[in-house]
Design a protein around this motif. Sequence first.
Motif, PDB file in Angstrom:
ATOM      1  N   GLN A 408       0.650  -0.960  -0.060  1.00  0.00           N
ATOM      2  CA  GLN A 408      -0.040  -0.049  -0.042  1.00  0.00           C
ATOM      3  C   GLN A 408       0.869   1.160  -0.040  1.00  0.00           C
ATOM      4  OE1 GLN A 408      -2.556  -0.666   3.563  1.00  0.00           O
ATOM      5  NE2 GLN A 408      -4.351  -0.770   2.019  1.00  0.00           N
ATOM      6  N   GLN A 409       1.848   1.526   1.056  1.00  0.00           N
ATOM      7  CA  GLN A 409       2.641   2.457   0.958  1.00  0.00           C
ATOM      8  C   GLN A 409       3.586   2.676  -0.126  1.00  0.00           C
ATOM      9  OE1 GLN A 409       4.826   2.756   4.840  1.00  0.00           O
ATOM     10  NE2 GLN A 409       3.007   2.610   5.952  1.00  0.00           N
ATOM     11  N   PHE A 410       3.991   1.690  -0.608  1.00  0.00           N
ATOM     12  CA  PHE A 410       5.162   1.673  -1.991  1.00  0.00           C
ATOM     13  C   PHE A 410       4.327   1.978  -3.190  1.00  0.00           C
ATOM     14  CE2 PHE A 410       7.772  -0.132  -5.109  1.00  0.00           C
ATOM     15  CZ  PHE A 410       9.009  -0.062  -4.555  1.00  0.00           C
ATOM     16  N   ARG A 418      10.192   5.437  -3.293  1.00  0.00           N
ATOM     17  CA  ARG A 418      10.222   3.999  -3.437  1.00  0.00           C
ATOM     18  C   ARG A 418      11.655   3.606  -3.550  1.00  0.00           C
ATOM     19  NH1 ARG A 418       6.068   2.414  -8.605  1.00  0.00           N
ATOM     20  NH2 ARG A 418       4.068   2.869  -7.551  1.00  0.00           N
ATOM     21  N   LYS A 419      12.679   4.325  -3.874  1.00  0.00           N
ATOM     22  CA  LYS A 419      14.023   4.037  -3.904  1.00  0.00           C
ATOM     23  C   LYS A 419      14.479   4.083  -2.271  1.00  0.00           C
ATOM     24  CE  LYS A 419      15.667   5.934  -8.180  1.00  0.00           C
ATOM     25  NZ  LYS A 419      16.316   6.912  -8.809  1.00  0.00           N
ATOM     26  N   LYS A 420      13.807   5.155  -1.598  1.00  0.00           N
ATOM     27  CA  LYS A 420      14.149   5.429  -0.113  1.00  0.00           C
ATOM     28  C   LYS A 420      13.623   3.865   0.645  1.00  0.00           C
ATOM     29  CE  LYS A 420      13.463   8.330   3.721  1.00  0.00           C
ATOM     30  NZ  LYS A 420      13.007   9.565   4.164  1.00  0.00           N
ATOM     31  N   MET A 421      12.519   3.449   0.207  1.00  0.00           N
ATOM     32  CA  MET A 421      11.810   2.445   0.930  1.00  0.00           C
ATOM     33  C   MET A 421      12.794   1.223   0.758  1.00  0.00           C
ATOM     34  SD  MET A 421       7.820   2.429   0.983  1.00  0.00           S
ATOM     35  CE  MET A 421       7.520   0.936   1.497  1.00  0.00           C
ATOM     36  N   LEU A 422      13.288   0.961  -0.488  1.00  0.00           N
ATOM     37  CA  LEU A 422      14.001  -0.119  -0.819  1.00  0.00           C
ATOM     38  C   LEU A 422      15.269  -0.008  -0.264  1.00  0.00           C
ATOM     39  CD1 LEU A 422      13.424  -0.312  -4.711  1.00  0.00           C
ATOM     40  CD2 LEU A 422      12.562  -1.715  -2.977  1.00  0.00           C
ATOM     41  N   SER A 423      15.880   1.276  -0.261  1.00  0.00           N
ATOM     42  CA  SER A 423      17.212   1.334   0.662  1.00  0.00           C
ATOM     43  C   SER A 423      16.798   0.782   1.994  1.00  0.00           C
ATOM     44  CB  SER A 423      17.835   2.811   0.626  1.00  0.00           C
ATOM     45  OG  SER A 423      18.892   3.057   1.423  1.00  0.00           O
ATOM     46  N   GLN A 424      15.983   1.203   2.754  1.00  0.00           N
ATOM     47  CA  GLN A 424      15.706   1.130   4.213  1.00  0.00           C
ATOM     48  C   GLN A 424      15.475  -0.546   4.304  1.00  0.00           C
ATOM     49  OE1 GLN A 424      12.203   3.512   4.704  1.00  0.00           O
ATOM     50  NE2 GLN A 424      13.435   5.052   5.582  1.00  0.00           N
ATOM     51  N   VAL A 425      14.973  -1.249   3.230  1.00  0.00           N
ATOM     52  CA  VAL A 425      14.733  -2.709   3.284  1.00  0.00           C
ATOM     53  C   VAL A 425      15.914  -3.159   3.211  1.00  0.00           C
ATOM     54  CG1 VAL A 425      13.846  -4.734   1.916  1.00  0.00           C
ATOM     55  CG2 VAL A 425      12.487  -2.832   2.498  1.00  0.00           C
ATOM     56  N   VAL A 426      17.061  -3.085   2.376  1.00  0.00           N
ATOM     57  CA  VAL A 426      17.998  -3.951   2.292  1.00  0.00           C
ATOM     58  C   VAL A 426      18.960  -3.623   3.517  1.00  0.00           C
ATOM     59  CG1 VAL A 426      18.089  -4.370  -0.046  1.00  0.00           C
ATOM     60  CG2 VAL A 426      19.023  -2.223   0.846  1.00  0.00           C
ATOM     61  N   SER A 427      19.016  -2.330   4.180  1.00  0.00           N
ATOM     62  CA  SER A 427      19.668  -1.944   5.355  1.00  0.00           C
ATOM     63  C   SER A 427      19.216  -2.726   6.291  1.00  0.00           C
ATOM     64  CB  SER A 427      19.984  -0.267   5.236  1.00  0.00           C
ATOM     65  OG  SER A 427      18.683   0.113   5.525  1.00  0.00           O
ATOM     66  N   LEU A 443       7.867  -7.762  -4.993  1.00  0.00           N
ATOM     67  CA  LEU A 443       8.986  -6.797  -5.388  1.00  0.00           C
ATOM     68  C   LEU A 443       9.302  -7.396  -6.808  1.00  0.00           C
ATOM     69  CD1 LEU A 443      10.689  -5.602  -2.434  1.00  0.00           C
ATOM     70  CD2 LEU A 443       9.392  -3.984  -4.086  1.00  0.00           C
ATOM     71  N   TYR A 444       9.774  -8.906  -6.663  1.00  0.00           N
ATOM     72  CA  TYR A 444      10.659  -9.418  -7.779  1.00  0.00           C
ATOM     73  C   TYR A 444       9.615  -9.449  -9.099  1.00  0.00           C
ATOM     74  CZ  TYR A 444      12.493 -13.219 -10.354  1.00  0.00           C
ATOM     75  OH  TYR A 444      12.904 -14.097 -11.746  1.00  0.00           O
ATOM     76  N   GLN A 445       8.310  -9.568  -8.877  1.00  0.00           N
ATOM     77  CA  GLN A 445       7.311  -9.856  -9.929  1.00  0.00           C
ATOM     78  C   GLN A 445       6.709  -8.437 -10.506  1.00  0.00           C
ATOM     79  OE1 GLN A 445       4.050 -12.433  -8.194  1.00  0.00           O
ATOM     80  NE2 GLN A 445       5.463 -14.309  -8.985  1.00  0.00           N
ATOM     81  N   ASN A 446       6.736  -7.456  -9.635  1.00  0.00           N
ATOM     82  CA  ASN A 446       6.205  -6.204  -9.985  1.00  0.00           C
ATOM     83  C   ASN A 446       7.365  -5.018 -10.305  1.00  0.00           C
ATOM     84  OD1 ASN A 446       3.098  -6.608  -9.850  1.00  0.00           O
ATOM     85  ND2 ASN A 446       4.008  -7.722  -7.904  1.00  0.00           N
ATOM     86  N   HIS A 447       8.314  -5.202  -9.649  1.00  0.00           N
ATOM     87  CA  HIS A 447       9.282  -4.005  -9.631  1.00  0.00           C
ATOM     88  C   HIS A 447      10.881  -4.373  -9.627  1.00  0.00           C
ATOM     89  CE1 HIS A 447       5.987  -1.212  -8.708  1.00  0.00           C
ATOM     90  NE2 HIS A 447       5.732  -1.819  -7.865  1.00  0.00           N
TER      91      HIS A 447
END
Length: 462
Positions: A408-410, A418-427, A443-447
């Motif tokens: 929902q948030q993404f 979105r880039k910031k959210m991805l950075s927070q995920v991997v960190s 994420l794999y199937q959609n982005h």
Amino acid sequence: MKGFQLMKYLEQLRSIRTGRTGFIDREKFEDDFIKFSLYIPHQELSVRVPKLYTANPEKQRQLQEALVSLDVNVKAQGGVDISGGFDYTNLDVISFLSIAQLNADHYSRTRSYLNPLIESIYCNGSRLIQDFTVNEVLAGRVVPKRGSLDLREAHIFPDRFTKGPYRLEVELETPGRTLKAFNELSDLLKSLQEDPQKVILDESKINYMAQKATELRKRLGALSRYSVGNSKFSAETNSCVLVKDNLILFYIFNPDNYKNVLVHFGKTEFDDDNKPYDLAILNGNRRDNTLARLVDLDFFVPSEAVLEQRINDMQTVYENAARSADTPLNGNCSDILKTLERLKTVRAYFRDIVNAGKRKEFVMSQPTELLEFMVCPANQDPVLHELFPRMSWNKSLRRYQNTHKFIQQFEGLEEDGRKKMLSQVVSSVLFNNQQNNDTNVWLYQNHRQLCEDNGISFRLER
């Protein structure tokens, strides 16, 4: 242990302890992990794409009819899982399109709470599924209970909640109520056999029987091939999950100490002055005390193996950071060093003390921020394993673990967000148990391209 060694550990704790909370600056600690993302050699998200049952267009149409009959206003697309799941919400809806679904995986890890019920259905209702899914879809809503209390109404009748394991119940039916009609006809035929003269003399009953038989024959073909039996199934379980809009409820039970606990994410429906006496209600977002309470209640236990792995993982990341010539630490990330030193102190204690009670007491004396580094679920219950990372001190990790909320948030953000959210995920995903396959698959199937453009790769697992 010798007395002076115990005094040494106590002195080490006194020298660096600042209370149950406040051991570290949490905001700074989260910032440190984001900095660490620069030093992780391979920023990978592990992906295990679930194997699903692929339905043909006719089965898809039948499934949609079944969902409408259950008041589910979602269009099912693609395949379904072992119990008919197809999205990250609707966790109480199960459907059977074919007996071949038995070979499918779970669409979402959260649906694993249904395992005891699914096993009961396939063991006791395989003939039912095999026969009736030829023409229609069997579906139903799962009702979670504690005794006779429907857990969906526990906030309405809190005084009815009693201690003990939970029960999952479901009644399967087709959109056309075929099972009900078939059972009615079976009962009429049984009454005919028991008292043929009485039934034959009742013309209305004979006409009704003929009408029912004709309708069912048009729908099913030769009726002699079918046998309904029981369409109601149930299974006892120590845990279950309820989802109501943005409220997620984890009901768990410990059979060893007979304790029932509800961990909620989102505003609970229970009134502060009207709660079940035999149910401990904990806020999953209260990272100050919820995990500590669950450790105290033995849902999570100290683990030397987990502690060792966490120390090794954090040490590796820190050493990579220290060696980096492009982005040196320059004295930053002091909280990481402080955490490592504290964890090593606990490891030393574990190596000297093997008594489970003493270890638990020592772990409980640690700052709450560190508990998740040294405990693990007390058993293999999939609900406990899912619940664990959802209670992290790291708010980015908690959001990532809630797949529906993450999506929902993404989707509501522009590319920079979105880039910031991805950075927070991997960190945030430093340990293997913190990987959320549901979010990773989405994420794999959609982005996938966006992730790869930002240095995030996917490790496909079979």
